[in-house]
Design a protein around this motif. Structure first.
Motif, PDB file in Angstrom:
ATOM      1  N   VAL A 353       0.720  -1.187  -0.014  1.00  0.00           N
ATOM      2  CA  VAL A 353      -0.111  -0.138   0.136  1.00  0.00           C
ATOM      3  C   VAL A 353       0.788   1.107   0.128  1.00  0.00           C
ATOM      4  CG1 VAL A 353      -1.927  -1.145   1.293  1.00  0.00           C
ATOM      5  CG2 VAL A 353      -0.077   0.109   2.597  1.00  0.00           C
ATOM      6  N   TRP A 354       0.291   2.223  -0.476  1.00  0.00           N
ATOM      7  CA  TRP A 354       0.990   3.736  -0.633  1.00  0.00           C
ATOM      8  C   TRP A 354       0.147   4.606  -0.566  1.00  0.00           C
ATOM      9  CZ3 TRP A 354       1.780   6.718  -5.221  1.00  0.00           C
ATOM     10  CH2 TRP A 354       2.449   8.007  -5.063  1.00  0.00           C
ATOM     11  N   ASP A 355       0.141   5.784   0.325  1.00  0.00           N
ATOM     12  CA  ASP A 355      -0.857   6.919   0.380  1.00  0.00           C
ATOM     13  C   ASP A 355      -0.139   7.989   0.041  1.00  0.00           C
ATOM     14  OD1 ASP A 355      -2.540   5.400   1.712  1.00  0.00           O
ATOM     15  OD2 ASP A 355      -1.434   5.512   3.614  1.00  0.00           O
ATOM     16  N   LEU A 356      -0.933   8.779  -0.969  1.00  0.00           N
ATOM     17  CA  LEU A 356      -0.601  10.246  -1.598  1.00  0.00           C
ATOM     18  C   LEU A 356      -1.519  11.311  -0.914  1.00  0.00           C
ATOM     19  CD1 LEU A 356       1.542  11.543  -3.467  1.00  0.00           C
ATOM     20  CD2 LEU A 356      -0.008  11.151  -5.193  1.00  0.00           C
ATOM     21  N   PRO A 357      -0.838  12.387  -0.263  1.00  0.00           N
ATOM     22  CA  PRO A 357      -1.688  13.299   0.100  1.00  0.00           C
ATOM     23  C   PRO A 357      -2.114  14.271  -1.049  1.00  0.00           C
ATOM     24  CG  PRO A 357       0.117  13.105   1.686  1.00  0.00           C
ATOM     25  CD  PRO A 357       0.462  12.121   0.515  1.00  0.00           C
ATOM     26  N   VAL A 358      -3.386  14.532  -1.191  1.00  0.00           N
ATOM     27  CA  VAL A 358      -3.776  15.579  -1.847  1.00  0.00           C
ATOM     28  C   VAL A 358      -4.475  16.721  -1.081  1.00  0.00           C
ATOM     29  CG1 VAL A 358      -3.974  13.961  -3.822  1.00  0.00           C
ATOM     30  CG2 VAL A 358      -5.806  14.144  -2.492  1.00  0.00           C
ATOM     31  N   LYS A 359      -4.765  17.829  -1.705  1.00  0.00           N
ATOM     32  CA  LYS A 359      -5.557  18.941  -1.264  1.00  0.00           C
ATOM     33  C   LYS A 359      -6.949  19.181  -1.819  1.00  0.00           C
ATOM     34  CE  LYS A 359      -1.220  21.328   0.186  1.00  0.00           C
ATOM     35  NZ  LYS A 359      -0.647  22.914   0.389  1.00  0.00           N
ATOM     36  N   ILE A 360      -7.822  19.004  -1.189  1.00  0.00           N
ATOM     37  CA  ILE A 360      -9.311  19.374  -1.686  1.00  0.00           C
ATOM     38  C   ILE A 360      -9.777  20.580  -1.165  1.00  0.00           C
ATOM     39  CG2 ILE A 360     -11.687  18.311  -1.870  1.00  0.00           C
ATOM     40  CD1 ILE A 360      -9.535  16.525  -3.092  1.00  0.00           C
ATOM     41  N   PHE A 361     -10.149  21.550  -2.080  1.00  0.00           N
ATOM     42  CA  PHE A 361     -10.647  22.870  -1.934  1.00  0.00           C
ATOM     43  C   PHE A 361     -12.194  23.033  -2.261  1.00  0.00           C
ATOM     44  CE2 PHE A 361      -6.039  23.513  -2.397  1.00  0.00           C
ATOM     45  CZ  PHE A 361      -5.640  24.585  -1.408  1.00  0.00           C
ATOM     46  N   PRO A 362     -12.745  23.988  -1.784  1.00  0.00           N
ATOM     47  CA  PRO A 362     -14.270  24.153  -1.953  1.00  0.00           C
ATOM     48  C   PRO A 362     -14.551  24.398  -3.687  1.00  0.00           C
ATOM     49  CG  PRO A 362     -13.697  25.308  -0.221  1.00  0.00           C
ATOM     50  CD  PRO A 362     -12.297  25.130  -0.718  1.00  0.00           C
ATOM     51  N   SER A 363     -15.682  24.369  -4.125  1.00  0.00           N
ATOM     52  CA  SER A 363     -15.927  24.813  -5.389  1.00  0.00           C
ATOM     53  C   SER A 363     -17.050  25.924  -5.301  1.00  0.00           C
ATOM     54  CB  SER A 363     -16.613  23.751  -6.120  1.00  0.00           C
ATOM     55  OG  SER A 363     -17.846  23.284  -5.366  1.00  0.00           O
ATOM     56  N   ASN A 364     -17.387  26.346  -6.506  1.00  0.00           N
ATOM     57  CA  ASN A 364     -18.260  27.406  -6.629  1.00  0.00           C
ATOM     58  C   ASN A 364     -19.653  27.103  -5.790  1.00  0.00           C
ATOM     59  OD1 ASN A 364     -20.357  29.168  -7.236  1.00  0.00           O
ATOM     60  ND2 ASN A 364     -19.472  29.589  -9.157  1.00  0.00           N
ATOM     61  N   PRO A 365     -19.976  27.616  -4.808  1.00  0.00           N
ATOM     62  CA  PRO A 365     -21.241  27.474  -4.040  1.00  0.00           C
ATOM     63  C   PRO A 365     -22.418  27.183  -4.853  1.00  0.00           C
ATOM     64  CG  PRO A 365     -20.666  29.426  -3.429  1.00  0.00           C
ATOM     65  CD  PRO A 365     -19.449  29.158  -4.027  1.00  0.00           C
ATOM     66  N   VAL A 366     -22.305  27.718  -6.053  1.00  0.00           N
ATOM     67  CA  VAL A 366     -23.857  27.567  -6.898  1.00  0.00           C
ATOM     68  C   VAL A 366     -23.534  26.238  -7.350  1.00  0.00           C
ATOM     69  CG1 VAL A 366     -24.946  28.346  -8.921  1.00  0.00           C
ATOM     70  CG2 VAL A 366     -23.926  30.171  -7.263  1.00  0.00           C
ATOM     71  N   HIS A 367     -22.441  25.756  -7.749  1.00  0.00           N
ATOM     72  CA  HIS A 367     -22.433  24.399  -8.488  1.00  0.00           C
ATOM     73  C   HIS A 367     -22.774  23.208  -7.118  1.00  0.00           C
ATOM     74  CE1 HIS A 367     -19.519  25.917 -11.504  1.00  0.00           C
ATOM     75  NE2 HIS A 367     -20.569  26.376 -11.589  1.00  0.00           N
ATOM     76  N   ALA A 368     -22.278  23.525  -6.090  1.00  0.00           N
ATOM     77  CA  ALA A 368     -22.664  22.699  -4.941  1.00  0.00           C
ATOM     78  C   ALA A 368     -24.181  22.622  -4.721  1.00  0.00           C
ATOM     79  CB  ALA A 368     -21.782  23.032  -3.846  1.00  0.00           C
TER      80      ALA A 368
END
Length: 382
Positions: A353-368
């Motif tokens: 196994v191998w874990d790769l950190p990624v960054k998740i940011f918000p999107s346009n709230p209208v799309h959400a």
């Protein structure tokens, strides 16, 4: 006599911290004409954020709780927005009085607009395994000599840090010098600044290559075009098996969030993080030179954030099934001159196994807002 109260969030049910929430609240007398006009003593509105925790895993020090003095309520009314709610109130705006002594004739309606800025330092909406943050706009109104009626409108909050300082996200060459001969531009809204930040931090800035090895040699090479993504984006990567020394039979990629309780709030010092898996991609890769994967980031997920109680991070979790022995099998030539290979009936394999950190940011709230199950319109009869 009955007065119908209707609350409408016109823009949607998802907002960025720092944005202004607008809600149209309509009071309509739906009683029969012969009963004459009706009246309400007062109406008030307030935004609250409730924090619920798993008592078996989280201990909340007193410093994280708002006292009764911190929760602003009008002294001459019985408006208590958090009454009956589970959890602790961690954020509470000042109540806004919409009116006092409102008189409405049968069939008549009156509309008021409630506006409130969601604090920039507010926690995001979050539903984890040990901690939950939930937002509601609470409307309270009262008929004379009657108990207070509450109407709660749930909504979702996304947090993007750095809205007050755009230069944090810009490269030095992107900061343009001011020109005194140009007309001053219209000041950007919070949404404009947020979208600019999101485009900057999630832009593709060149491929990232990672060599994956074990004790016997090289298993694969993983290539990602970026490591920062918005909600709703696809995480696209390439797996290169062309120059490897360890045969890989199959691999699997899973998008996971990691929920970690701060040390001072842990019930036990030895408790670890909680993992939640979202999207999984699996592929057979024996005798494959290159393969690709595409992992969509759900719009309903909560981006990376950290508060005094909990921290959420994201990662790609890889699992590789490798062969311990040289590949053996039966090779034969067909009548048309082609060659076919039949694999062995059993293989000696191991999993790494191998874990790769990624960054998740918000999107346009209208799309959400387009995928949320929260309602825009709420009604109660007083």
């Amino acid at each position: 006599m009955t007065i119908e109260v209707t609350a409408l969030l016109k823009r949607g049910t998802v907002f960025l911290a720092g944005e202004t929430l607008h809600c149209d609240i309509t009071f309509k007398n739906v009683g029969p004409v012969q009963e004459g006009p009706d009246s309400l003593s007062w109406a008030s509105a307030q935004i609250n954020c409730q924090c619920s925790v798993s008592e078996s895993r989280v201990f909340l020090p007193r410093m994280h709780q708002l006292s009764s003095e911190d929760i602003s309520t009008s002294s001459d009314t019985s408006f208590v927005p958090s009454k009956g709610e589970r959890g602790l109130t961690v954020l509470s705006t000042k109540p806004r009085i919409l009116f006092c002594d409102l008189r409405i004739d049968p069939g008549q309606s009156k509309t008021f607009t409630y506006s409130e800025i969601i604090p920039v330092d507010a926690p995001p909406s979050f539903r984890g395994q040990a901690v939950k943050y939930s937002y509601k706009l609470t409307l309270g109104t009262q008929r004379l000599n009657h108990p207070t009626k509450l109407l709660r409108i749930p909504f979702r909050v996304l947090v993007l840090h750095g809205l007050n300082d755009l230069s944090v996200y810009l490269d030095p060459e992107e900061v343009q010098p001011s020109n005194p001969f140009l007309l001053s531009k219209k000041e950007d809204t919070v949404m404009d600044v947020a979208l600019h930040i999101l485009e900057t931090v999630t832009a593709r800035k060149g491929p990232h290559s990672y060599n994956i090895t074990n004790t016997r040699g090289r298993v694969a090479r993983c290539i990602l075009f970026k490591t920062a993504f918005k909600l709703g984006e696809d995480i696209i990567g390439i797996m290169d098996f062309s120059d490897t020394t360890v045969p890989c039979v199959q691999y699997c990629v899973t998008l996971q969030s990691e929920e970690t309780i701060s040390e001072e709030c842990r019930k036990k010092n030895t408790q670890g993080s909680s993992l939640t898996s979202y999207v999984r991609h699996q592929d057979m890769c024996l005798h494959t030179l290159k393969s690709h994967f595409s992992i969509p980031v759900p719009l309903t997920a909560t981006p990376c954030f950290i508060t005094d109680i909990v921290c959420q991070r994201w990662r790609l979790h890889f699992e590789f099934v490798t062969s311990n022995d040289a590949m053996q099998g039966e090779t034969r030539t067909n009548e048309d001159g082609s060659t076919s290979w039949r694999g062995p009936a059993s293989m000696n394999v191991e999993t790494m196994v191998w874990d790769l950190p990624v960054k998740i940011f918000p999107s346009n709230p209208v799309h959400a807002s387009s995928v949320t199950l929260l309602k825009l319109l709420h009604t109660v009869n007083v």
